[in-house]
Design a protein around this motif. Sequence first.
Motif: not given
Lengths: 390, 317
Positions: A291-294, A263-269, A273-284, A318-321
């Motif tokens: 991560f897991a979905l990709r 789900g939506l609170e995935a982590h990344h090793a 990579a983690y900071s990229y999406d986390r930052a976007k999340q913080v900035a809404r 970055k949804f791998p459509m």
Amino acid sequence: MRANCWLGRGEVEIQEVPDPKILNSRDAIVRISKTAICGSDLHLFNGFVPTMMKGDVLGHEFMGEVVEVGHDVETLRIGDRVVVPFPIACGRCNTCLAGDFSLCENSNPNAALAEKILGHAPAGIFGYSHMLGGFPGGQAEYARVPFADVGPIKIEDDLPDERVLFLSDILPTGYMGAEFCDITPGDVIAVWGAGPVGQFAVASAFLLGAERVIVIDRFPYRLEMARDNSGAQTLNYEETDVREALLELTGGRGPDACIDAVGLEAHHASPAAYSYDRAKQVARLETDRPFALREAIRNCKNGGIVSVIGVYGGFVDKFPMGSLMNRGLTLRAGQCHVQRYLRPLLDRIRGGEIDPSFVITHRLNLDDAPEGFATFKNKEDECVKVVLTP
Amino acid sequence: MRILDDGQTRANEGPAARGDRLGTALGWFSVGLGTAEIATPGAITRIVGVDNSATNRLISRTLCGARELAAGIGIFGDERPGRWLWGRVGGDAIDLSLLTAGVYRHRHEPTRLARLLFATGSVIGVTVLDVIAARRHVGPRHVSGHTARARATTTVRRTPEDLYRRWHDFDALPTFMYHLDSVHTTNGTSHWKAKGPAGTKIEWDAEIVDDRPDELIAWRSVKGSKVHNAGTVRFLPAPGDRGTEVHVDLQYDIPGGTPGYAVAKLFGEEPSQQITDDLRRFKQLMETGEVVRSEGSPTGARNAVHLLGQHPAQPLG
Ligand SMILES: NC(=O)c1ccc[n+]([C@@H]2O[C@H](COP(=O)([O-])OP(=O)(O)OC[C@H]3O[C@@H](n4cnc5c(N)ncnc54)[C@H](O)[C@@H]3O)[C@@H](O)[C@H]2O)c1
Ligand SMILES: [Zn+2]
Ligand SMILES: [Zn+2]
């Protein structure tokens, strides 16, 4: 009565609130004997689900004894022991009749709010935001159960609470995730997330005939649980390159189906990579970290199935459509249609095919719910599943 | 459930696709300003010339920032950007009143006053652009003179006959039409009492102008009514075994015309939303026997586009 109330991001508190009352003629009031904390509650706790209000009673996994019924409830009597499904469903709309209970057309009084955010509105859910109905949840001494003639399943034999409680959510959810995979003999299934939902997705994939199940997480104790209880192969994504390992384990084909139980609170090793999406999340700029979905999409075999039971709330980046489309993948998702699975899964529990209580690691009093949230959120003390007794 | 505002271009295109550069620019302006108001409320309060206090930062973040962002996203994402453009006009009104209060408070501080006046001038300019763009989108076609039209539709798993019969009982309409206080029918005409915008009460007499059993009912206020309105409900068999489609089409006077409409919307009293909520309750009634209530929405679906007006999801005391 006492109830676990949401106060704001990262804060819950046991409060004294009024006892629930019958509001509709098909309601019942249940005195709760056992209730649990779910990964979905963590999304509320961490402030990722919009339309929460201070004071909302949490909890959607509960069971107990019927103490009052509305005058149109003919299927339940006072004293019945019931497990209550987390989606609220009327049983009479087209969608309910098709078996898609978590999409009931009538059980969400705040459908307009959900339509604004999601396009169309899903069913109401206990203790799960105002956009999903504004219903108080079951981390409390009592709960009002709407459409009590449709949802709750009576437990008539002496199966202990702990064996049937998870019929309310995570067992059917894991099962639906596996069912989405249309498993045929020889299939290899990969499951991201070894939380309670992932544990049941693994176990269900085996029940449905998978050849092998590979489970991916970063907590060794959770991976061990999936291996020891269900016979899964395990991958620790902090130690192994998941893609390489999956290729190796499937002769280069990729898993036949991939289940996202993260789900939506995935982590990344990788911290970057983690900071990229986390930052976007913080900035809404995105609400969800996929991560897991990709990874599930990119690793699934050509023409395979990606089954999403981890919860997402809004938008992902970055949804791998391209991967999904060009490789002919099928994406299936949903909140679990719990009502659909109650009877068959109860039969499997009764028949000894599965004992869901293996995920329980923490047994606390309802009053310790705030502590339970912290332990479960931080995966401290080898926590997998917290069960509360009011 | 879908609402179609009549007279609207049917194509599901954003403003850009329609070549509406002004709408597009305002959309981006909303997104940019909204983001800035949320992300750097300090800088915004400074540019505007008010105190960089916690309250002002909060106002910038919530009242202004979130609103701008919502309008920006709405203009691009919504099939009917006009609604959001009118929302922007309402938002401009909020900004102007906040700025006016600021001008008054800082009237003796020349630098601040200059900044505030500059900001006020800019907002007036933007307001003019917003009104022009919004009129282009909804303007005279959505709201002609002082009359608006709204439509809503839903599918109910009952026969057209059942639904027709239930709807035809006008006196019972208030059970699911919450803005109605009462309807009394006496030989042919009915007397309607309703809640108007902002706590007003309105009354009128209506007559049935078309009545086709199991198919259609059309009514309209009689000549000389203070509030002119008319409505039609049609019951069409849904394809397959899906029950009956209910289509409601209303025309009504808008007290205050277009600006009144924009303001009413800000307070969640948009008539098309009301009809949608009415239909949701009608469906619940016909399919489940009752209007469904939650502790957050104890009276059932109502004004649910806003969190305002919700109770916490706790048992009612
Ligand atoms: N669809 C439904 O009806 C339904 C029902 C219940 C729960 N859920 C959802 O299922 C999800 C899991 O719930 P849970 O109770 O098991 O929660 P949990 O938090 O206990 O489990 C999540 C697990 O995912 C792991 N994880 C995080 N990032 C990962 C990554 N990149 N790759 C692999 N694993 C990763 C975590 O380490 C953790 O063990 C949640 O999103 C929850 O909301 C959905
Ligand atoms: Zn859950
Ligand atoms: Zn239903």
